[in-house]
Design an enzyme around this catalytic site. Sequence first.
Site, mmCIF file in Angstrom:
data_model
loop_
_atom_site.group_PDB
_atom_site.id
_atom_site.type_symbol
_atom_site.label_atom_id
_atom_site.label_comp_id
_atom_site.label_asym_id
_atom_site.label_seq_id
_atom_site.Cartn_x
_atom_site.Cartn_y
_atom_site.Cartn_z
ATOM 1 N N ASP A 58 7.579 14.871 49.390
ATOM 2 C CA ASP A 58 7.894 14.800 48.158
ATOM 3 C C ASP A 58 7.735 16.069 47.315
ATOM 4 O OD1 ASP A 58 9.188 13.796 45.836
ATOM 5 O OD2 ASP A 58 7.623 12.219 45.664
ATOM 6 N N ASP A 59 9.263 16.705 47.082
ATOM 7 C CA ASP A 59 9.167 18.006 46.370
ATOM 8 C C ASP A 59 8.678 19.231 47.181
ATOM 9 O OD1 ASP A 59 10.241 16.440 44.227
ATOM 10 O OD2 ASP A 59 8.557 16.865 42.831
ATOM 11 N N CYS A 116 14.529 12.728 43.535
ATOM 12 C CA CYS A 116 13.788 11.690 44.532
ATOM 13 C C CYS A 116 14.797 10.684 44.902
ATOM 14 C CB CYS A 116 12.734 11.234 44.165
ATOM 15 S SG CYS A 116 11.363 12.558 43.653
ATOM 16 N N HIS A 131 10.314 4.079 45.424
ATOM 17 C CA HIS A 131 11.243 4.700 44.509
ATOM 18 C C HIS A 131 12.778 4.202 44.177
ATOM 19 C CE1 HIS A 131 11.887 8.511 41.557
ATOM 20 N NE2 HIS A 131 11.885 7.530 40.789
ATOM 21 N N ASN A 142 13.807 16.561 48.513
ATOM 22 C CA ASN A 142 14.691 17.631 47.722
ATOM 23 C C ASN A 142 13.893 19.051 47.971
ATOM 24 O OD1 ASN A 142 13.501 15.417 45.385
ATOM 25 N ND2 ASN A 142 12.732 17.605 45.348
#
Length: 468
Positions: free
Chosen positions: A55-56, A95, A156, A303
């Site tokens: 994530d990120d 996300c 999410h 991402n």
Amino acid sequence: MTNFNVGSMNRRKFLGTAAASALTTVGSSTLISQAVAGNKYAPYKTPNILFILADDLGWGDLSIYGRPDYQTPNLDRLARQGARFTNAYAAQTVCTPTRVGFLTGRYPARLEVGLREPLGNISQVGSTVGLPPSHPTVASLLKARGYETALVGKWHLGYLPNYGPNKSGFDKFFGHFSGGIDYFSHKDGSGVLDFYNDEQLISVPGYTTELFTEKAIAFIKKPRNRPFYLSLHYNAPHWPWEGPGDESLSTTLYSNGNYTAGGSPEIYAAMIKSLDDGVGKVLRALEETGQANNTLVIFVSDNGGERYSFFGPFRNRKGSLNEGGIRVPAIIRWPGKVKPNQVNDQPIITMDLTATILAATRIPAAPKYPLDGENLLPALIGEKRLDSRPLFWRYRSGINIQGAVRLGNWKYLQQGSSQGLNQYLYDLESDPGEQTDLKESHPKIFRHLQRQFDRWQFEVLPVAQFPA
């Protein structure tokens, strides 16, 4: 001048790519065998699937991708055991839409939830929008063919009671629904506890990355007589920036829910170390149970990176359609099938990973929901490049809207709002940092990509009219 489709527009059904139609025939064993010259591909057992989503995580945040100040030995080893992509892209720069893209195999803008960029906390959006349970997902397709399915980590894609992993093809779920939670209190940015076992809210102590690792290992080691599909969606290294030794930050710095404050390069390194250690433990569990050789492992980020990421030559970060916001690390390992030590510069996008999983498991896509991704196995096994095809993005944040197309080495970029729009053309081979606009010197290429973007916009939903 090209502009974004805002409001009511034609929503013609997208016919899909050639790869989508090919995937409808994967029930026969010919699809993968023909990927190898001479049709010498050996028959194989139905593979397990382990999909790991960070994530990120920025393009350069693994040491094998160039991170200079710490090491990621487990993920580096995974990359050397299979194929590492240098031109991999997320479906979106935030996300929620990327997760839509992966689970459906389709451009996020085909679904309303894919226009939530990203989806807010439950206190902000309630349970009014999410991934429709009626829409096929990679999990529901695999489950229908006998796979045991589980999602460990971040969802999410909508909140209970209307949406959730258990409603979209996952037998088991352990994790959180919102975009970001504190690593120790497991509360979202509004201070609401967000940690679930299936659809039951639970309160458990521990550092989130480690809890997800433990749960994934337990699932892998569970006795079974059928193949499994495990989606391990770590929330690391998403904010709040807390390493395993930073529990005090939960009750001090982040106690007011300001999760984008704080952090440091040292804390970020500790978060990545925990992530890398976790992946190493999960991969060892495959080896210890004798399942490693029959498991397709995919690792990717949702991402581009954030404040403490390393972007290499690329410009900007998460929230931008410049390369730093959408270029991500991506690794595929399949022992005995995908040759090790591959460094592949084929441009790929999130939805290709969905198509590849379905091809590897010989499961067709749902006919009414054609895939936008392409099967990567011919490029990985047969060492044959995919035909050049355009990749598309569109992102809205407030009144600001961006759009992009990549075709070959060329990239068309729009950035602006209804008050004004700037357009650019870049040659990413010679200018990965997107510094030199070439639209004046290459007008035909510029207009061609501009028209392609316009056509694509008419095939997806219009830009959302609700707050992102």
